[in-house]
Design a protein around this motif. Structure first.
Motif, short mmCIF file in Angstrom:
data_model
loop_
_atom_site.label_atom_id
_atom_site.label_comp_id
_atom_site.label_asym_id
_atom_site.label_seq_id
_atom_site.Cartn_x
_atom_site.Cartn_y
_atom_site.Cartn_z
N PRO A 25 0.82 -1.21 0.00
CA PRO A 25 0.00 0.00 0.00
C PRO A 25 0.85 1.26 0.00
O PRO A 25 2.02 1.24 0.42
N SER A 26 0.24 2.34 -0.49
CA SER A 26 0.92 3.64 -0.41
C SER A 26 1.02 4.05 1.05
O SER A 26 0.13 3.76 1.84
N VAL A 27 2.10 4.71 1.38
CA VAL A 27 2.29 5.16 2.76
C VAL A 27 2.63 6.64 2.75
O VAL A 27 2.97 7.22 1.72
N PHE A 28 2.50 7.24 3.93
CA PHE A 28 2.92 8.63 4.10
C PHE A 28 3.40 8.71 5.55
O PHE A 28 2.65 8.98 6.45
#
Lengths: 428, 246
Positions: free
Chosen positions: A26-29
């Protein structure tokens, strides 16, 4: 466009399994990225950030300055106020309110009874003597008005302790003592003002004054007092003498003046009524010294409440400023939002970024405002020669208020930013 | 990586119709397969459905019909969040207007591509540096975009697209904002990347650009026609057609 998306969602069954099968991470920040992106967003437009944060700076600064100045003023102890007012207890005879046939509530040995309490320095009972209006106070037994006949001079009955409790200083002679008082001797102590009006300049001649037709030997002339300055304009006679001649005072007239050691007043005020009349403590109304802190807070309250309101208004203006600038920035940075979406950012990442930026702006404003507020308090305290006092909670919560302001202000713009359609945004 | 043998892009009857009234078919159902390592140009005039094609291929928008497999993954079956992640990891975008952040240096712009895919922070600058060296900008890594020429800016954007090691380099009019010389440098770079094995998909209206690709797909009025034939063009390409048709 919207319709198309809606239609698609109906057609598509969203199975997370497909993602799991292919192991799409998944995309993370990460929080450090949130922090650095928000700081970059703020620092890369320094002038705009400074102007945006100004409202918060003013709001938080006012908040800190008001609370700090109030705390500083409250903590400030006025020595004169303490030495006199804070060591003074006054006891009033309110017996007639309890029992209309009660006589003078103060017992004959009132001075001694109160004097036994810890912390009491001096105590004395006094009351104004009511004379007939046509009873003159004169310096000669008979007169035609030109030889020192005076009306309008108060006669006060007082036990010897009153002089000590009031801190009187004598120009000449001495105050009457316990013996004279016990014997109900016809003696009087007169104030310097009275002496002047009656033409008495020296005690060398053992002058007498006449109240009506009764002679009193003047034993002393009072030149100054710390309390009860009205003694300077009065003729003071022993309470026993006054009782013998004119009887007990009219109900409610008698009072007791007690001087205490520093800090003992409140305790003595608590005990005095019982010490005087264990049988009828309710006969007395004890007036303790006003609490200097309560007094100041009371005075300062209305004004500081007004200023706190102003601070709140500043904060609202600050929030609106941040909201406005952030919203403009969102519109301006549509391309950037599209790019970030293309690079894998989810809508919530965009929300977080813009929220973090406005929160950073708010925090910056809060920090600068706190510093300015503290500086104001210290400067004012330095000028007034006071000790600056700021409650730690004030200094700690102020930047948090800025942060909260920023967060609230960022809610709507951040929500708008997340709703930007990436395909639309990238077309620009 | 997923099935190295699977095509990078596989359109099975992919189409997009905006529901009316009246319904508009922005892209009629079409078949298209782009194998790994290909250099394909999608060419068509404006209003032909190029943007729709770009949005679908770039996972910015979903088709209303058909199945789109990216690296063999059925993108239609994914949740939004996974589609976003897939976009960030497998597709490197290059835009006509570069979309560089003006206040950030070249290297900072490139590292931005690694923020959302979980690359460790300490690796980002070295990777970005390498990507910039790859596009021939090793000497300008700290320059702000405003101090770069158009061609250099586009090369920074290409470095940004490359740094996350995507399966597909998706270029939307990459030379649209560039003069001839700069356009040439960018196209040469794309050819070079293709030669290194990168799958490159260029969407353009310019036959000159399309001519640089090894394969051309025409799009007109929402109809995608996969084939070696060049679409009708208003002016004949100056470059030899032998290069255009591989």
């Amino acid at each position: 466009m919207k319709g198309a998306i809606g239609a698609r969602s109906l057609i598509r069954a969203r199975t997370p399994r497909a993602a799991a099968e292919h192991r799409i991470p998944p995309s993370v920040f990460g929080w450090r990225d949130v922090l650095s992106e928000s700081l970059a967003g703020m620092l890369q437009r320094p002038a705009r950030s400074a102007l945006t944060a100004l409202g918060t700076v003013l709001g938080v600064g006012t908040f800190v300055a008001i609370l700090g100045l109030t705390a500083t003023a409250s903590a400030q102890i006025d020595t004169r106020f303490n030495a006199l007012s804070a060591t003074e207890v006054s006891i009033e005879d309110v017996a007639h309110e309890q029992d209309e046939f009660a006589g003078l509530a103060f017992p004959a040995d009132a001075d001694a009874r109160i004097g036994r309490l810890h912390g009491v320095e001096h105590a004395g009972v006094y009351w104004p003597v009511r004379l007939d209006p046509d009873t003159p106070v004169r310096s000669s037994p008979v007169g035609d008005g030109s030889t020192g006949t005076q009306s309008g001079i108060d006669v006060v009955a007082a036990s010897p302790g009153v002089f000590a409790a009031a801190g009187t200083r004598l120009a000449e002679g001495r105050v009457y003592d316990a013996y004279a008082s016990d014997q109900a001797a016809p003696v009087a102590v007169i104030g310097a003002g009275v002496a002047e009006r009656l033409g008495i300049t020296t005690l060398e001649t053992h002058p007498a004054i006449f109240i009506g037709s009764r002679p009193f030997t003047v034993t002393g002339i009072v030149s100054a007092t710390d309390r009860k300055a009205d003694l300077l304009l009065s003729v003071v006679v022993p309470r026993t003498t006054a009782e013998r001649i004119w009887g007990a005072p009219e109900s409610g007239g008698a009072k007791m003046l007690v001087s205490t050691r520093l800090g003992a007043a409140t305790q003595i005020a608590h005990e005095a009524a019982t010490a005087l009349r264990p049988d009828h403590p309710a006969y007395f109304k004890v007036v303790p010294p006003p609490d200097p802190r309560a007094l100041r807070t009371g005075v300062g309250d209305d004004l500081s409440r007004l200023f706190l309101l102003l601070a709140a208004i500043c904060l609202v203006i600050g929030a609106v400023g941040i909201a406005n600038t952030t919203l403009v920035a969102v519109l301006e940075r549509t391309g950037e939002i599209g790019l970030r979406r293309a690079l894998g950012a989810r809508g919530r990442h965009i929300t977080v970024q813009f929220l973090a930026e406005s929160a950073a702006l708010g925090t910056l404003g809060g920090l600068v405002g706190t510093s300015l507020g503290v500086l104001t308090v210290v400067t004012v305290a330095a000028i007034r020669d006071w000790t600056p006092v700021i409650h730690p909670a004030t200094a700690a919560t102020a930047p948090a208020i800025g942060l909260l302001t920023g967060l609230l202000a960022g809610l709507y713009p951040a929500w708008r930013a997340a709703r930007v359609e990436p395909a639309e945004a990238l077309r620009r | 990586m997923t099935a190295a043998s699977a095509p990078v892009i596989e359109f099975r009857g992919v189409g997009l119709t905006y529901p009316g009234p009246p319904p508009v078919a922005a892209l009629r159902p079409c078949e298209l397969t782009i194998e790994r390592g290909e250099f394909v140009a999608v060419v068509g005039p404006s209003g032909s459905g190029k943007s729709t094609f770009l949005n679908i291929a770039g996972l910015l928008d979903g088709p209303t019909s058909g199945t789109y497999l990216l690296d063999g993954i059925d993108t239609g079956a994914l949740r939004d969040a996974d589609r976003t992640a897939l976009r960030g990891r497998r597709i490197g975008f290059v835009f006509q207007s570069f979309h560089l952040l003006p206040q950030r240096s070249a290297v900072e712009n490139v590292t931005l591509a690694m923020v959302y895919n979980g690359a460790p922070r300490r690796d980002r600058v070295p990777l970005a540096r390498r990507a910039l060296e790859r596009v021939g900008l090793g000497h300008r890594i700290d320059a702000l975009p405003t101090r770069l020429s158009g061609g250099e800016r586009q090369r920074v954007a290409i470095a940004r697209a490359l740094v996350a090691r995507p399966s597909l380099l998706l270029c939307d009019e990459p030379t649209g904002n560039l003069d001839t010389a700069n356009a040439e440098s960018v196209l040469a770079l794309l050819e070079e990347l293709h030669a290194d094995g990168m799958t490159v998909l260029v969407i353009t209206h310019d036959p000159l650009v399309a001519a640089r690709a090894e394969r051309t797909v025409a799009i007109r009025d929402g109809v995608l026609s996969d084939g070696p034939e060049m679409p009708e063009t208003p002016n004949t390409p100056e470059t030899p057609s032998s290069e255009a048709v591989a």
